[in-house]
Design a protein around this motif. Structure first.
Motif, PDB file in Angstrom:
ATOM      1  N   ALA A 130      -0.535   5.778  -8.573  1.00 45.76           N
ATOM      2  CA  ALA A 130      -0.960   7.034  -9.043  1.00 45.76           C
ATOM      3  C   ALA A 130      -1.293   8.220  -8.018  1.00 45.76           C
ATOM      4  CB  ALA A 130      -2.150   6.841 -10.340  1.00 45.76           C
ATOM      5  N   LYS A 131      -2.041   7.633  -7.029  1.00 48.58           N
ATOM      6  CA  LYS A 131      -2.179   8.775  -6.185  1.00 48.58           C
ATOM      7  C   LYS A 131      -1.107   9.240  -5.485  1.00 48.58           C
ATOM      8  CE  LYS A 131      -5.282   9.484  -1.953  1.00 48.58           C
ATOM      9  NZ  LYS A 131      -6.304   8.881  -1.072  1.00 48.58           N
ATOM     10  N   GLN A 132      -0.138   8.259  -5.092  1.00 44.65           N
ATOM     11  CA  GLN A 132       0.912   8.714  -4.193  1.00 44.65           C
ATOM     12  C   GLN A 132       1.614   9.592  -5.090  1.00 44.65           C
ATOM     13  OE1 GLN A 132       2.203   5.225  -2.005  1.00 44.65           O
ATOM     14  NE2 GLN A 132       0.288   4.523  -1.445  1.00 44.65           N
ATOM     15  N   LYS A 133       2.075   9.097  -6.262  1.00 45.33           N
ATOM     16  CA  LYS A 133       2.852   9.976  -7.345  1.00 45.33           C
ATOM     17  C   LYS A 133       2.310  11.291  -7.258  1.00 45.33           C
ATOM     18  CE  LYS A 133       3.665  10.279 -12.451  1.00 45.33           C
ATOM     19  NZ  LYS A 133       2.879  11.732 -12.368  1.00 45.33           N
ATOM     20  N   GLU A 134       0.988  11.660  -7.401  1.00 41.33           N
ATOM     21  CA  GLU A 134       0.592  13.035  -7.364  1.00 41.33           C
ATOM     22  C   GLU A 134       0.881  13.785  -6.002  1.00 41.33           C
ATOM     23  OE1 GLU A 134      -0.960  14.729 -10.074  1.00 41.33           O
ATOM     24  OE2 GLU A 134       0.047  12.889 -10.882  1.00 41.33           O
ATOM     25  N   GLU A 135       0.762  12.991  -4.913  1.00 40.53           N
ATOM     26  CA  GLU A 135       0.933  13.681  -3.353  1.00 40.53           C
ATOM     27  C   GLU A 135       2.413  14.171  -3.455  1.00 40.53           C
ATOM     28  OE1 GLU A 135      -2.663  11.067  -1.140  1.00 40.53           O
ATOM     29  OE2 GLU A 135      -0.421  10.353  -0.850  1.00 40.53           O
ATOM     30  N   LYS A 142       6.033   4.970  -1.861  1.00 41.00           N
ATOM     31  CA  LYS A 142       6.735   6.066  -1.933  1.00 41.00           C
ATOM     32  C   LYS A 142       8.303   5.753  -2.069  1.00 41.00           C
ATOM     33  CE  LYS A 142       3.616   8.909   0.999  1.00 41.00           C
ATOM     34  NZ  LYS A 142       2.477   7.966   1.141  1.00 41.00           N
ATOM     35  N   LYS A 191       0.775  -1.206   0.059  1.00 38.12           N
ATOM     36  CA  LYS A 191       0.051  -0.044   0.061  1.00 38.12           C
ATOM     37  C   LYS A 191       0.868   1.362  -0.051  1.00 38.12           C
ATOM     38  CE  LYS A 191      -4.014  -2.280   2.568  1.00 38.12           C
ATOM     39  NZ  LYS A 191      -5.027  -2.078   3.367  1.00 38.12           N
ATOM     40  N   SER A 234      -5.575  -3.536 -10.232  1.00 35.39           N
ATOM     41  CA  SER A 234      -6.237  -2.584  -9.275  1.00 35.39           C
ATOM     42  C   SER A 234      -6.291  -3.437  -7.959  1.00 35.39           C
ATOM     43  CB  SER A 234      -7.602  -2.399  -9.576  1.00 35.39           C
ATOM     44  OG  SER A 234      -7.659  -1.601 -10.832  1.00 35.39           O
ATOM     45  N   GLU A 285      -4.023   2.156  -8.664  1.00 35.65           N
ATOM     46  CA  GLU A 285      -4.707   3.605  -8.100  1.00 35.65           C
ATOM     47  C   GLU A 285      -4.072   4.191  -7.136  1.00 35.65           C
ATOM     48  OE1 GLU A 285      -8.103   1.260 -10.365  1.00 35.65           O
ATOM     49  OE2 GLU A 285      -6.464   0.830  -8.701  1.00 35.65           O
ATOM     50  N   LEU A 286      -3.374   3.328  -6.232  1.00 33.39           N
ATOM     51  CA  LEU A 286      -2.508   3.726  -5.026  1.00 33.39           C
ATOM     52  C   LEU A 286      -1.386   4.311  -5.551  1.00 33.39           C
ATOM     53  CD1 LEU A 286      -3.268   1.052  -2.655  1.00 33.39           C
ATOM     54  CD2 LEU A 286      -3.934   3.239  -2.452  1.00 33.39           C
TER      55      LEU A 286
END
Length: 245
Positions: A237-242, A210, A207, A230, A234-235
């Motif tokens: 991609a989200k952490q990449k943005e964060e 990073k 999960k 999945s 999605e996780l």
């Protein structure tokens, strides 16, 4: 996309019918035969979990294909088993289909599932067609793959990298047979080119990505390729943005 899936599923069923029909001991061409043989095809696919949308689409396409085949030389029966891409469930599903349901053929989805089903199919002389990238799924005389080879899959991608002048590629990849086969094929395609490829692995169920993302960022890549199912996809991609990458 639905039509494409529908067509290749139909082809799988036809292949199974031809192989099984040629080995049948019953004379189904005889005018005196009042009953038709039933061809039982087992399908191991994810109907739960993050990849359920893939399994559900394939299940629906197979059922549509089955409707087109009714009224012919044989009766057909599809038996679906959900493995959720869990290796233990894949093994249980394969054993149930072979030893309890006595299927004539099995269709498996993904290389991970295919690698588990293949030995059971080979040992018990059951036709097995895997929707898979890992060529090992096709080991033995009863196992086959119905999918584009990893080398061919990567051909157009590498051409596009060259066309866009992208020379630094980071791949964040799931530690799974099919994904490995695809990225290995990509790596082979890149040999002799000026494109640099670095790979960052993760396992099912992780999960926190990073570490992989930050290592990839230090590489200053022109492109980051995410090779995942999945919900990990999605996780990541989200952490990449964060992280602002």
């Amino acid at each position: 996309m639905t039509l494409k899936v529908h067509n290749w599923v139909l082809s799988l069923l036809i292949i199974a019918i031809l192989v099984i029909g040629g080995c049948s001991e019953k004379d189904t061409n005889s005018a005196s035969s009042q009953t038709k043989d039933t061809v039982k095809i087992g399908v191991v696919l994810p109907l739960t979990g993050g990849a359920a949308f893939i399994g559900e689409g394939m299940r629906d396409a197979m059922q549509l294909a089955l409707e087109e085949l009714q009224g012919g030389k044989y009766n057909y029966n599809l038996i679906f088993e959900d493995d959720g891409l869990d290796p233990k469930k894949s093994s249980s599903a394969a054993q149930k289909l072979i030893f309890v349901d006595n299927v004539d053929a099995i269709v498996s989805v993904t290389s991970g599932t295919g690698n588990i089903v293949s030995p059971y199919a080979q040992e018990n002389n059951v036709l097995h067609i895997g929707i898979a990238s890992d060529l090992k799924v096709a080991d033995g005389g009863y196992n086959f793959i119905h999918w584009t080879s990893p080398q061919e899959e990567s051909r157009v991608f590498v051409e596009e990298l060259k066309n866009r002048g992208l020379k630094n590629l980071a791949v964040i990849e799931l530690n799974q047979q099919g994904v490995k086969a695809i990225v290995d094929g990509l790596s082979q395609r890149l040999e002799g080119t000026d494109v640099e490829l670095k790979r960052y692995l993760f396992n099912f169920g992780e999960k926190d990505f990073k570490t992989q993302l930050l290592k990839a960022e230090k590489q200053s890549p022109d492109i980051i390729l995410l090779m995942a199912f999945s919900p990990e996809l999605e996780l990541i991609a989200k952490q990449k943005e964060e992280l602002g990458i």
